[in-house]
Scaffold this motif. Structure first.
Motif, short mmCIF file in Angstrom:
data_model
loop_
_atom_site.label_atom_id
_atom_site.label_comp_id
_atom_site.label_asym_id
_atom_site.label_seq_id
_atom_site.Cartn_x
_atom_site.Cartn_y
_atom_site.Cartn_z
N ARG A 6 44.27 31.57 27.65
CA ARG A 6 45.60 32.15 27.78
C ARG A 6 45.60 33.24 28.83
NH1 ARG A 6 47.85 35.89 26.36
NH2 ARG A 6 48.94 36.66 24.64
N ILE A 7 46.76 33.47 29.35
CA ILE A 7 46.92 34.49 30.38
C ILE A 7 47.51 35.74 29.74
CG2 ILE A 7 49.15 33.54 31.06
CD1 ILE A 7 48.46 34.39 33.93
N ASN A 8 46.86 36.89 29.97
CA ASN A 8 47.40 38.10 29.36
C ASN A 8 47.77 39.18 30.37
OD1 ASN A 8 44.86 38.99 30.05
ND2 ASN A 8 44.10 39.00 27.96
N THR A 9 47.31 39.08 31.61
CA THR A 9 47.64 40.07 32.63
C THR A 9 47.80 39.41 33.99
OG1 THR A 9 46.32 41.70 31.45
CG2 THR A 9 46.91 42.24 33.69
N ILE A 10 48.88 39.75 34.67
CA ILE A 10 49.12 39.25 36.02
C ILE A 10 49.21 40.45 36.96
CG2 ILE A 10 50.77 38.06 37.54
CD1 ILE A 10 51.61 36.37 35.13
N LEU A 11 48.53 40.35 38.10
CA LEU A 11 48.60 41.38 39.13
C LEU A 11 49.38 40.83 40.32
CD1 LEU A 11 47.82 44.15 40.28
CD2 LEU A 11 45.66 43.12 41.06
N LEU A 12 50.51 41.45 40.61
CA LEU A 12 51.33 41.08 41.76
C LEU A 12 50.92 41.95 42.93
CD1 LEU A 12 54.79 41.02 39.93
CD2 LEU A 12 53.31 39.06 40.43
N ILE A 46 42.10 45.54 45.00
CA ILE A 46 40.64 45.60 44.78
C ILE A 46 40.31 46.75 43.85
CG2 ILE A 46 38.46 46.24 45.92
CD1 ILE A 46 39.04 43.30 46.27
N ASP A 47 40.90 47.91 44.10
CA ASP A 47 40.66 49.08 43.24
C ASP A 47 41.06 48.78 41.80
OD1 ASP A 47 39.73 50.44 45.46
OD2 ASP A 47 41.52 51.68 45.70
N PHE A 48 42.18 48.09 41.62
CA PHE A 48 42.65 47.74 40.28
C PHE A 48 41.65 46.81 39.59
CE2 PHE A 48 44.94 45.25 37.17
CZ PHE A 48 45.70 46.20 36.51
N ILE A 49 41.22 45.78 40.30
CA ILE A 49 40.28 44.81 39.72
C ILE A 49 38.96 45.48 39.34
CG2 ILE A 49 38.87 42.77 40.25
CD1 ILE A 49 41.34 41.74 41.87
N LEU A 50 38.50 46.39 40.20
CA LEU A 50 37.23 47.07 39.94
C LEU A 50 37.37 48.24 38.98
CD1 LEU A 50 35.70 47.00 43.54
CD2 LEU A 50 35.15 45.51 41.60
N GLY A 51 38.62 48.55 38.59
CA GLY A 51 38.85 49.61 37.62
C GLY A 51 38.76 51.01 38.18
N LYS A 52 38.88 51.15 39.49
CA LYS A 52 38.81 52.48 40.10
C LYS A 52 40.08 53.27 39.77
CE LYS A 52 35.78 51.19 43.86
NZ LYS A 52 35.62 51.06 45.31
N GLY A 53 39.88 54.50 39.31
CA GLY A 53 41.01 55.36 39.01
C GLY A 53 41.68 55.03 37.68
N GLN A 54 41.05 54.19 36.89
CA GLN A 54 41.63 53.81 35.59
C GLN A 54 40.66 54.21 34.48
OE1 GLN A 54 43.03 49.68 35.51
NE2 GLN A 54 42.70 49.66 37.70
N LEU A 57 39.53 49.36 32.12
CA LEU A 57 39.78 48.23 32.99
C LEU A 57 40.64 47.18 32.30
CD1 LEU A 57 39.17 46.68 35.63
CD2 LEU A 57 37.15 45.76 34.49
N GLU A 58 41.72 46.82 32.94
CA GLU A 58 42.56 45.73 32.45
C GLU A 58 42.50 44.65 33.52
OE1 GLU A 58 47.03 45.03 30.68
OE2 GLU A 58 46.69 46.64 32.09
N LEU A 59 41.51 43.79 33.39
CA LEU A 59 41.27 42.77 34.39
C LEU A 59 42.42 41.76 34.42
CD1 LEU A 59 39.04 41.86 36.40
CD2 LEU A 59 38.32 40.25 34.63
N PRO A 60 43.00 41.53 35.60
CA PRO A 60 44.07 40.54 35.66
C PRO A 60 43.50 39.12 35.54
CG PRO A 60 43.60 41.38 37.85
CD PRO A 60 42.75 42.17 36.89
#
Length: 142
Positions: A6-12, A46-54, A57-60
Motif C-alpha cells: 500500500r501507498i502511505n506517503t507521496i512526495l510531489l 533528496i533532503d526529505f528522502i534522507l531525512g535531513k532537517g526532520q 523520517l517519513e519515507l515517501p
C-alpha cells in the motif's frame, strides 16, 4: 510493482506551488489514507528522502518528480538519488517522472533509468494518479 502493498506517503517535487497544490487535490479526491508532502526542487526532495532537517523520517512511497526546476532539476535529482540514497530505501520508493515537455529524448532517458518506474505527461488529473497508483501498488480498488 513496488515492494510495498500500500501507498502511505507521496512526495510531489515541482517548483510550481500551484501544480503541487492541484496535484494534492487530485490525490485527495481518491479518498485514500495517504500523506502528501511537497518539495520545490530536487535538493529539497533528496533532503526529505534522507531525512535531513526532520525529527523522524517519513519515507515517501511514491515520488512525482518534475523535470524542469531551479536549484536541482529532475535529472540532477536522479544522479544524487543514485549516489546518495541507500539501496534499502530505493527498494521502497517508486519514482514517476512528470513533465509538461513532450520531448522524446526525456521519455527515452526516463525509460532507460532503472530507478524511474514511470513517465507521466502534465497536466495530471485524479484519473492519472489513480492509474499510476493502481499500476505500481497492489491495492484494492481506489
Amino acid at each position: 510493482m513496488n515492494n510495498l502493498d500500500r501507498i502511505n506517503t507521496i512526495l510531489l517535487v515541482d517548483d510550481d506551488d500551484a501544480s503541487n497544490f492541484l496535484h494534492s487535490i487530485f490525490i485527495n479526491k481518491l479518498d485514500m489514507d495517504v500523506n502528501i508532502n511537497s518539495a520545490l526542487n530536487g535538493q529539497e526532495a533528496i533532503d526529505f528522502i534522507l531525512g535531513k532537517g526532520q525529527e523522524q523520517l517519513e519515507l515517501p512511497c511514491m515520488v512525482m518528480l518534475d523535470l524542469r526546476m531551479p536549484v536541482m532539476d529532475g535529472w540532477q535529482f536522479m544522479k544524487a538519488y543514485e549516489e546518495l540514497v541507500p539501496k534499502k530505501l530505493k527498494s521502497q520508493i517508486t519514482i514517476v517522472l512528470v513533465t509538461i515537455s513532450d520531448n522524446k529524448e526525456d521519455k527515452e532517458r526516463a525509460i532507460s533509468n532503472k530507478y524511474i518506474a514511470d513517465f507521466a505527461q502534465k497536466p495530471l488529473s485524479d484519473e492519472t494518479f489513480k492509474a499510476l497508483i493502481q499500476k505500481h501498488y497492489s491495492l484494492a480498488a481506489i
